[in-house]
Design a protein around this motif. Structure first.
Motif, PDB file in Angstrom:
ATOM      1  N   THR A   9       0.790  -1.259  -0.025  1.00  0.00           N
ATOM      2  CA  THR A   9       0.019   0.141  -0.077  1.00  0.00           C
ATOM      3  C   THR A   9       0.782   1.386  -0.190  1.00  0.00           C
ATOM      4  OG1 THR A   9      -1.809  -1.165   1.247  1.00  0.00           O
ATOM      5  CG2 THR A   9      -1.700   1.111   0.919  1.00  0.00           C
ATOM      6  N   ALA A  10       1.738   1.084   0.931  1.00  0.00           N
ATOM      7  CA  ALA A  10       2.733   2.442   1.013  1.00  0.00           C
ATOM      8  C   ALA A  10       3.571   2.695  -0.578  1.00  0.00           C
ATOM      9  CB  ALA A  10       3.805   2.311   2.189  1.00  0.00           C
ATOM     10  N   ARG A  15       4.314   5.740  -5.307  1.00  0.00           N
ATOM     11  CA  ARG A  15       4.104   6.080  -6.690  1.00  0.00           C
ATOM     12  C   ARG A  15       3.236   7.318  -7.151  1.00  0.00           C
ATOM     13  NH1 ARG A  15       4.608  -0.142  -8.485  1.00  0.00           N
ATOM     14  NH2 ARG A  15       6.713  -0.650  -8.058  1.00  0.00           N
ATOM     15  N   LEU A  16       2.132   7.106  -6.549  1.00  0.00           N
ATOM     16  CA  LEU A  16       0.997   8.132  -6.796  1.00  0.00           C
ATOM     17  C   LEU A  16       1.426   9.560  -6.605  1.00  0.00           C
ATOM     18  CD1 LEU A  16      -1.953   8.844  -7.613  1.00  0.00           C
ATOM     19  CD2 LEU A  16      -2.506   8.290  -5.325  1.00  0.00           C
ATOM     20  N   TYR A  21       3.132  14.864  -7.922  1.00  0.00           N
ATOM     21  CA  TYR A  21       4.165  15.981  -7.855  1.00  0.00           C
ATOM     22  C   TYR A  21       4.587  16.268  -9.146  1.00  0.00           C
ATOM     23  CZ  TYR A  21       9.238  14.437  -7.852  1.00  0.00           C
ATOM     24  OH  TYR A  21      10.545  14.222  -8.432  1.00  0.00           O
ATOM     25  N   PHE A  22       5.104  15.049 -10.083  1.00  0.00           N
ATOM     26  CA  PHE A  22       5.656  15.266 -11.225  1.00  0.00           C
ATOM     27  C   PHE A  22       4.696  16.120 -11.996  1.00  0.00           C
ATOM     28  CE2 PHE A  22       5.498  13.837 -15.766  1.00  0.00           C
ATOM     29  CZ  PHE A  22       6.862  14.252 -16.419  1.00  0.00           C
ATOM     30  N   SER A 217       6.229  16.079  -3.144  1.00  0.00           N
ATOM     31  CA  SER A 217       7.517  15.494  -3.036  1.00  0.00           C
ATOM     32  C   SER A 217       8.065  14.937  -1.663  1.00  0.00           C
ATOM     33  CB  SER A 217       8.568  16.509  -3.859  1.00  0.00           C
ATOM     34  OG  SER A 217       9.774  15.925  -3.807  1.00  0.00           O
ATOM     35  N   LEU A 218       7.769  15.922  -0.822  1.00  0.00           N
ATOM     36  CA  LEU A 218       8.301  15.673   0.533  1.00  0.00           C
ATOM     37  C   LEU A 218       7.568  14.316   1.036  1.00  0.00           C
ATOM     38  CD1 LEU A 218       9.934  16.702   2.953  1.00  0.00           C
ATOM     39  CD2 LEU A 218       8.056  17.957   3.676  1.00  0.00           C
ATOM     40  N   THR A 219       6.153  14.346   0.705  1.00  0.00           N
ATOM     41  CA  THR A 219       5.494  13.140   1.258  1.00  0.00           C
ATOM     42  C   THR A 219       6.123  11.923   0.706  1.00  0.00           C
ATOM     43  OG1 THR A 219       3.220  14.454   1.212  1.00  0.00           O
ATOM     44  CG2 THR A 219       2.998  12.166   1.217  1.00  0.00           C
ATOM     45  N   GLN A 220       6.398  11.725  -0.651  1.00  0.00           N
ATOM     46  CA  GLN A 220       6.914  10.657  -1.213  1.00  0.00           C
ATOM     47  C   GLN A 220       8.181  10.340  -0.566  1.00  0.00           C
ATOM     48  OE1 GLN A 220       8.650  10.772  -5.142  1.00  0.00           O
ATOM     49  NE2 GLN A 220       7.627   8.887  -6.009  1.00  0.00           N
TER      50      GLN A 220
END
Length: 296
Positions: A9-10, A15-16, A21-22, A217-220
């Motif tokens: 799940t993580a 990836r999402l 962010y991209f 981005s920071l979340t990823q």
């Protein structure tokens, strides 16, 4: 360490966030050149911002490509981060960097009106200040010094040893140069807005999208480090961590300037020199705190 179900799940959420962010950061490079085209001028935009962006994103693109595709650098990264040997760099990072570099070149080219069929005006300043030029030359020197040290080590056969100066340090020098340029690239524009008491000519839509991309981005990066159960991954990718935080800080500054402090009240008369915005499109330079009835 997360169990297999939570890991799956993580990873999907990571990836999402990466592609979102991209998308947000990539879209953020379009409002400014579009605004310049609508006004047929770069008046209000400092040349320092796109110039530093061109150099910075060139460094970013090269460093991410090496982290992704160089077996030597990936082995050196694994040696320095044994707990989490996989670099927290993804293909969307490379795609974003390449796209950003191209768009920044487009924006910087708009400071030469003849290339775009615009009239030359005295208001447009296309020459960067001395601090900007100093940063560019300083970055080149720093990268050159690092390459020289690593080449000197290679004569003794130690450039592949991650415990000493190695090729991964050249990659890190590129990321730190990008990070340094990000710290300073917003300053000339923020100062220019302060002196003019206006954000006219500076796209606030760009900053809203940039803020969204920074959060994602920071979340990823946090999710990737949590999956590896090693928070050193945050510092193993310093440019991504630094870019997100620095960008978000300046985005907030510009948002406050646009919506709270100024608004281009004194610049409205100047807009008669340029083409009027198309019908049905909101003039993004109108602050939200000013009602429609009071715009006159």
């Amino acid at each position: 360490m997360l169990d297999s179900q939570h890991q799956h799940t993580a990873k999907a959420i990571s990836r999402l966030c990466g592609w979102l962010y991209f998308a947000a950061w990539s879209l953020s490079f379009y409002p400014q050149p579009i605004l310049n085209c609508q006004r047929r001028t770069t008046d209000g935009l400092t040349p320092d911002f796109p110039l530093l962006n061109v150099f910075g994103f060139t460094c970013y693109t090269i460093s991410t490509a090496i982290f992704l595709y160089s077996p030597v650098v990936r082995e050196q990264y694994a040696a320095r981060h044994p707990v989490s040997p996989e670099p927290t760099v993804r293909f969307n990072d490379l795609a974003f960097g390449l796209h950003a570099m191209i768009m920044c070149i487009v924006v910087y080219s708009q400071f030469w009106p003849k290339l775009w069929g615009w009239k030359q005006t005295l208001d447009v300043r296309r020459h960067a200040n001395r601090l900007t030029l100093g940063l560019l030359w300083g970055g080149l020197v720093a990268i050159g010094v690092t390459v020289t040290i690593v080449l000197a080590q290679s004569k003794h056969g130690s450039s592949l040893d991650a415990k000493s100066w190695a090729w991964i340090d050249v990659v890190y020098s590129l990321t730190y140069v990008k990070l340094l340029l990000t710290v300073f690239k917003y300053v000339p524009q923020a100062v220019a807005n302060y002196r003019r008491k206006s954000t006219s000519g500076w796209s606030i839509t760009q900053q809203l999208l940039d803020l969204t991309g920074g959060v994602l981005s920071l979340t990823q990066l946090v999710i990737d480090s949590a999956m590896q159960d090693d928070w050193s991954g945050l510092f193993g990718n310093p440019v991504k961590l630094g870019l997100a935080n620095i960008s978000m800080l300046f985005d907030i500054v510009f948002i406050i300037q646009h919506y709270v402090l100024y608004g281009p009240v004194e610049d409205v008369a100047k807009e008669t020199k340029y083409e009027e915005p198309s019908h049905g499109m909101r003039d993004e330079r109108r602050p939200l705190l000013v009602g429609r009835g009071s715009a006159a």
